[in-house]
Design a protein around this motif. Structure first.
Motif, short mmCIF file in Angstrom:
data_model
loop_
_atom_site.label_atom_id
_atom_site.label_comp_id
_atom_site.label_asym_id
_atom_site.label_seq_id
_atom_site.Cartn_x
_atom_site.Cartn_y
_atom_site.Cartn_z
N ASN A 165 0.85 -1.18 0.00
CA ASN A 165 0.00 0.00 0.00
C ASN A 165 0.89 1.24 0.00
O ASN A 165 2.03 1.19 -0.48
CB ASN A 165 -0.95 -0.03 1.21
N ARG A 166 0.40 2.34 0.55
CA ARG A 166 1.17 3.59 0.57
C ARG A 166 1.32 4.12 1.99
O ARG A 166 1.38 5.32 2.22
CB ARG A 166 0.47 4.63 -0.32
N LEU A 167 1.38 3.22 2.93
CA LEU A 167 1.49 3.61 4.33
C LEU A 167 2.84 4.27 4.58
O LEU A 167 3.89 3.67 4.34
CB LEU A 167 1.34 2.38 5.23
N GLU A 168 2.81 5.50 5.10
CA GLU A 168 4.06 6.20 5.40
C GLU A 168 4.49 6.00 6.85
O GLU A 168 5.64 6.29 7.21
CB GLU A 168 3.93 7.69 5.09
N HIS A 169 3.62 5.49 7.67
CA HIS A 169 3.97 5.05 9.02
C HIS A 169 2.98 3.98 9.44
O HIS A 169 2.00 3.70 8.74
CB HIS A 169 4.01 6.22 10.01
N VAL A 170 3.23 3.34 10.56
CA VAL A 170 2.35 2.28 11.04
C VAL A 170 0.96 2.87 11.28
O VAL A 170 0.83 3.89 11.97
CB VAL A 170 2.90 1.66 12.34
#
Length: 530
Positions: free
Chosen positions: A296-301
């Motif tokens: 996906n495009r998760l930039e942090h948890v």
């Protein structure tokens, strides 16, 4: 009456086979032949026949006339899969329980093909060329007991209506379905498995009540469609929900909150960002133990992770840091995968994993780590750190990891000078150590006594000293492939006491290496090479 079962013989035609056996035949196997038509004049005499298997022949619709099964009023099971039928038989006996017409070229089904058969339980029509026009509205009228309907790999553009009320398994994957008409599934309250993956479904093609009446639904696969939101009205008993390979960018709290029985939630390969995941999105999912959010495009948890999640897949995202509180509430985690993100050692909080006292597998491979993370859980059994930038190993980062069985450190920048004394001293249970594709000049000293598999291929090892494996007498496999070894620099004494050794791989070195292992027993196999 005694059950009679007849199988055709390669040297005997079906007609000859029938002529030589009793009229009381109950089971007739004709599969895996070259039949182009059904010998219906002979078959019609078998009034008591219950099972007819014609699977994997060359039967065409022209070779299967309407009257072919007219006299078979005891027939319960008919298998016509893998033939060349272009249309389904118009008239099948009302006594049927299973009909298999899969892997033909069907474009049309008739009202009495499956209709008006009160005992019919299973229908298989996958891998055909059926569109909605070829499947009439009354196709299953009078067949209310059908519990399995397989229509995958066809040309349907919407979910058929007027389906049997008793359906338990409905497979519609690999079609061209773009919508589910309102009410199409409103009577299927027994449905437990619904496969809709690999279609063209969008949220516009779904009504808010599409799934709401499926009170028994446990497995719903909507992966590889065109959904931009989690569908509304999902029933509470779903245990497995596949939403991977869609276009989801947000997880609002209300869409998943009703699905309180959810155990597996698969959200991989979407467009999810951490800001798009509402903190309450998973709040009521108290049974959720497996969550896939990779690619996906998760930039942090993401916030608000399920408290009881045991397997969390966050690989192939854009996560750049792990904070103090990111895993503070996920105390039940057993497996955590953070591989192939944008993590640096300085951006992983030293206490990030402090609450994960049940964690057994941690994968942080494919990042930019230069040091092992601090504060690793004592419960770890498998630690994957390959494909990073590790250049040193120190004992304080591996302290108390007595349960660790596998340590994967391949494809890093480790040198002997960067492996500090005592590094392995706490690893009393380590069985596999992978140090391949590094910059080691000789075998690391003081290896754990428990070690069984040691991978050292593709390093710069030029010498094997007599004491190289002195502390690891239980080694079974040693790979030294593609190093810089010369025969004169390999001490045979290094291997002399390794009684359990099975494989030594020295291929790909500058010259052949011959190792005499006479004391090691008959199972030792030395790999030779140039």
């Amino acid at each position: 009456m005694e059950l009679q079962e007849i199988r055709s013989h390669p040297d005997q035609s079906p007609c000859e086979c029938l002529a030589t056996h009793s009229d009381h035949l109950l089971v007739f196997f004709l599969q895996n032949n070259q039949l182009q038509e059904l010998p219906y004049n002979e078959v019609s005499r078998l009034a008591g026949l219950r099972t007819l298997n014609l699977h994997n022949n060359h039967i065409t619709s022209e070779g299967l006339p309407d009257e072919a099964f007219e006299s078979l009023q005891s027939l319960q099971y008919i298998y016509l899969a893998n033939n060349k039928l272009s249309v389904a038989p118009q008239l099948l006996p009302s006594t049927l329980r299973i009909v298999d017409l899969a892997a033909n070229h069907l474009t049309r089904v008739y009202p009495f093909t499956f209709g008006h058969k009160p005992g019919l339980r299973s229908v298989y029509m996958h891998n055909n060329q059926l569109n909605n026009t070829g499947l009439p509205f009354d196709a299953f009228n009078g067949s209310d007991a059908v519990s399995t309907l397989i229509l995958s790999n066809n040309l349907l553009t919407y979910v058929p209506q007027n389906l049997p009320r008793a359906i338990v398994r409905l497979h519609l994957q690999n079609n061209r379905i773009s919508r589910i008409p309102k009410g199409a599934l409103s009577s299927q309250w027994r449905l437990r498995e619904l496969y809709l993956q690999n279609n063209n479904l969008s949220n516009d093609g779904l009504d808010p009540s599409t799934f709401s009446r499926l009170k028994s639904l446990e497995y719903l696969d909507l992966s590889n469609n065109n959904l931009t939101q989690v569908p509304a009205g999902l029933p509470p008993n779903i245990a497995i929900l596949h939403l991977g390979r869609n276009h989801l960018s947000h997880l609002p709290p209300e869409r998943l909150s009703r699905v309180r029985g959810l155990q597996y939630l698969l959200l991989q390969s979407n467009a999810l960002t951490a800001s798009g995941v509402h903190p309450e999105a998973f709040a009521r999912l108290r049974s959720l133990h497996t969550l896939h959010m990779y690619n996906n495009r998760l930039e942090h948890v993401p916030p608000g992770l399920p408290r009881r999640v045991r397997s969390l897949m966050l690989l192939h995202n854009q996560i750049a840091h792990i904070g103090l509180q990111d895993f503070a509430a996920t105390y039940a985690l057993v497996e955590l995968n953070l591989s192939y993100n944008h993590l640096y050692s300085a951006h992983i909080h030293r206490l990030a994993f402090r609450k994960l006292r049940r964690l057994e597998t941690l994968d942080i491979s494919g990042n930019q780590l230069t040091l092992l993370p601090a504060g690793l859980p004592f419960s770890l059994q498998v630690l994957n750190l390959q494909k990073n930038q590790l250049n040193s190993l120190s004992p304080e980062r591996l302290v108390n990891l007595t349960m660790l069985k596998e340590l994967h450190l391949a494809h890093n920048r480790l040198r002997i000078s960067g492996i500090y004394p005592g590094t392995w001293q706490e690893l009393h249970g380590l069985k596999l150590l992978d140090l391949s594709y590094n910059e080691l000049s000789y075998v690391p000293p003081d290896l754990p006594e428990s070690l069984e598999y040691l991978y050292l291929q593709h390093n710069r090892i030029a010498v094997i000293m007599a004491e190289a494996f002195l502390t690891a007498p239980n080694i079974r496999v040693i790979t030294l492939r593609s190093n810089r070894l010369l025969a004169a620099n390999v001490s045979e004494a290094a291997f002399a006491d390794l009684k359990l050794l099975e494989v030594v791989d020295t291929t790909g070195n500058p010259e052949p290496i011959t190792i005499s292992l006479l004391q090691a027993g008959p199972w030792v196999r030395t790999q030779m090479g140039t």
